[in-house]
Design an enzyme around this catalytic site. Structure first.
Site, short mmCIF file in Angstrom:
data_model
loop_
_atom_site.label_atom_id
_atom_site.label_comp_id
_atom_site.label_asym_id
_atom_site.label_seq_id
_atom_site.Cartn_x
_atom_site.Cartn_y
_atom_site.Cartn_z
N ASP A 162 -2.34 2.42 -4.25
CA ASP A 162 -3.57 2.66 -3.52
C ASP A 162 -4.57 1.57 -3.89
O ASP A 162 -4.37 0.79 -4.83
CB ASP A 162 -4.14 4.04 -3.86
CG ASP A 162 -3.28 5.16 -3.30
OD1 ASP A 162 -2.64 4.93 -2.25
OD2 ASP A 162 -3.22 6.23 -3.93
N HIS A 209 0.82 -1.22 0.00
CA HIS A 209 0.00 0.00 0.00
C HIS A 209 0.85 1.27 0.00
O HIS A 209 0.35 2.38 -0.23
CB HIS A 209 -0.93 0.00 1.21
CG HIS A 209 -2.29 0.55 0.92
ND1 HIS A 209 -2.49 1.70 0.18
CD2 HIS A 209 -3.54 0.11 1.25
CE1 HIS A 209 -3.78 1.95 0.08
NE2 HIS A 209 -4.45 0.99 0.73
#
Length: 434
Positions: free
Chosen positions: A412, A408
């Site tokens: 995204d 992450h």
């Protein structure tokens, strides 16, 4: 004069039998109770033992002949003995009834012996009685394993090897599921009596000693794997998402390729789809350090391979430039050489994305750990038929779950989801790959 071997009767309704195989050839020696031939009735195929000892002088009916019961099928005797000159197609004389002493005539059919035992007598073969006398075994107490319950040689030999016990002790042991070999006899010469079996049943069961723990030295490879997996979980912001793929078209195209002589696996299709999707989503094909996110120009696909020593990840370099067939050949070659420890260092490094497939182990879905410094890893579960809603109707379709674990810090949720959806689209429309 040679003795006749006749077609025995195996049941009240049997009138004839088909000889399927002779187990002894003409000129070979044969003993009483030795398997002689195999026959097929209207219900089953059985092995018939010889009722005479000597040499198999002549086979009257070869394999494939259907012979009426009591008809002569062969002759056993001593070499040079004369064989009756009779029409082999004529039925032999009815076998004489069993005598009151319980002996079965040489040519008597096993079923006749069994039927005659309705008055309580036990029938046995001559060799069985001979061994019973030698080994002091009461064959009248044995359950015969010969044709239709006749006591034969192997029954007596088996009884001779078992502990000596009274009939009541044996019956009680069978009812209580007690192994007589574990019982100490109190009777004459160590004979096991019923009281001994009862004592064995009531005796407390000795506790089984607890198994000792086993220590396995940690190999260097296992240390490296453990360190890398822990480091990956501690240093990357790992997130996960998964989708279900309808593999109907993938099954069709693989069937077509197979018919054309091309052995393509479902994992090959997955690798090809991932390689294509990575070119369309370069952020997934990236690495990250303290200063930069580096978009890798080449798609180097790692493929997790389980070995006896641990999990290894060989790399297919420039997978995006390969056709489906080239990718398939490369993956098979790498997997084989990984399991035989024949990889070069270059083939174990430089990966930009990894695929891990546990479908062959019946795993439906799982979450894989990212192989640093890569940005993601795809976990592939097994393909199986499941219900699905198609155009408002419930149908059965081959389906497979795939799961994306991504860093992450680099990706995204939205672009990661788009990448996973693209793999799903390509797998559901594999014609786009060719």
């Amino acid at each position: 004069m040679a003795e006749k071997i006749i077609m025995p009767k195996q049941g009240l309704q049997m009138t004839e039998g088909l000889i399927t195989s002779w187990l002894v050839a003409e000129g070979e020696k044969v003993e009483i109770d030795q398997p002689l031939f195999e026959m097929e009735t209207d219900k089953l195929t059985i092995t018939i033992d010889s009722t005479a000892s000597g040499t198999l002088l002549k086979i009257v009916h070869p394999e494939g002949d259907t012979v009426p019961i009591t008809e002569t099928i062969a002759y056993v005797g001593q070499p040079g003995e004369s064989i009756p000159d009779e029409d082999s197609s004529a039925p032999a004389e009815e076998a004489p009834a069993a005598k009151d002493d319980g002996n079965v005539p040489v040519a008597a059919a096993p079923s006749e012996a069994r039927e005659a035992s309705a008055d309580g007598r036990v029938f046995s073969s001559p060799r069985a009685r001979m061994h019973a006398e030698e080994k002091s075994v009461d064959y009248r107490q044995l359950k015969g394993s010969g044709p239709l319950g006749m006591v034969i040689e192997r029954d007596v030999l088996a009884a001779a090897e078992s502990p000596k016990a009274s009939p009541l002790a044996r019956k009680l042991a069978e009812q209580k599921d007690v192994d007589l070999k574990d019982v100490t006899g109190s009777g004459a010469h160590g004979k096991i009596m019923a009281a001994d079996v009862r004592s064995a049943v009531s005796a407390p069961v000795a506790e089984t000693p607890a198994a000792e723990d086993q220590q396995i030295p940690i190999s260097n490879m296992r240390r490296v794997i453990a360190k890398r997996m822990l480091d990956s979980l501690q240093t990357l912001a790992q997130a996960n998402m998964r989708v279900t793929v309808d593999m109907t078209e993938a099954v069709h195209i693989r069937t077509q390729l197979k018919a054309a002589g091309q052995k393509i696996s479902y994992n090959d299709l997955v690798l090809r789809c991932v390689a294509r999707a990575l070119k369309e989503f370069p952020m997934v094909n990236a690495t990250m350090d303290d200063k930069y996110i580096t978009l890798r120009s080449a798609v180097n696909l790692g493929m997790a391979v389980a070995t006896e020593n641990g999990l290894l990840v060989p790399v297919i370099h420039n997978a995006d430039r390969m056709t489906l067939q080239e990718l398939s050949a490369a993956s098979k070659d790498l997997a084989e050489r990984t399991k035989t420890n024949k990889l070069s260092p270059d083939e174990m490094s430089g990966g930009t994305f990894t695929v891990s497939n546990l479908g062959m182990f019946d795993i439906e879905s799982f979450t894989a750990i990212i192989n640093k410094p890569e940005a993601g890893i795809l976990a592939v579960g097994k393909m199986e038929d499941r219900p699905a809603a198609v155009d408002g109707e419930l149908v059965i379709r081959p389906q497979m779950q795939i799961s994306l674990t991504y860093d992450h810090r680099i990706l995204d949720g939205a672009p990661a989801a788009q990448f996973l959806r693209r793999i799903k689209q390509l797998l559901e429309q594999p014609g786009l790959l060719l």
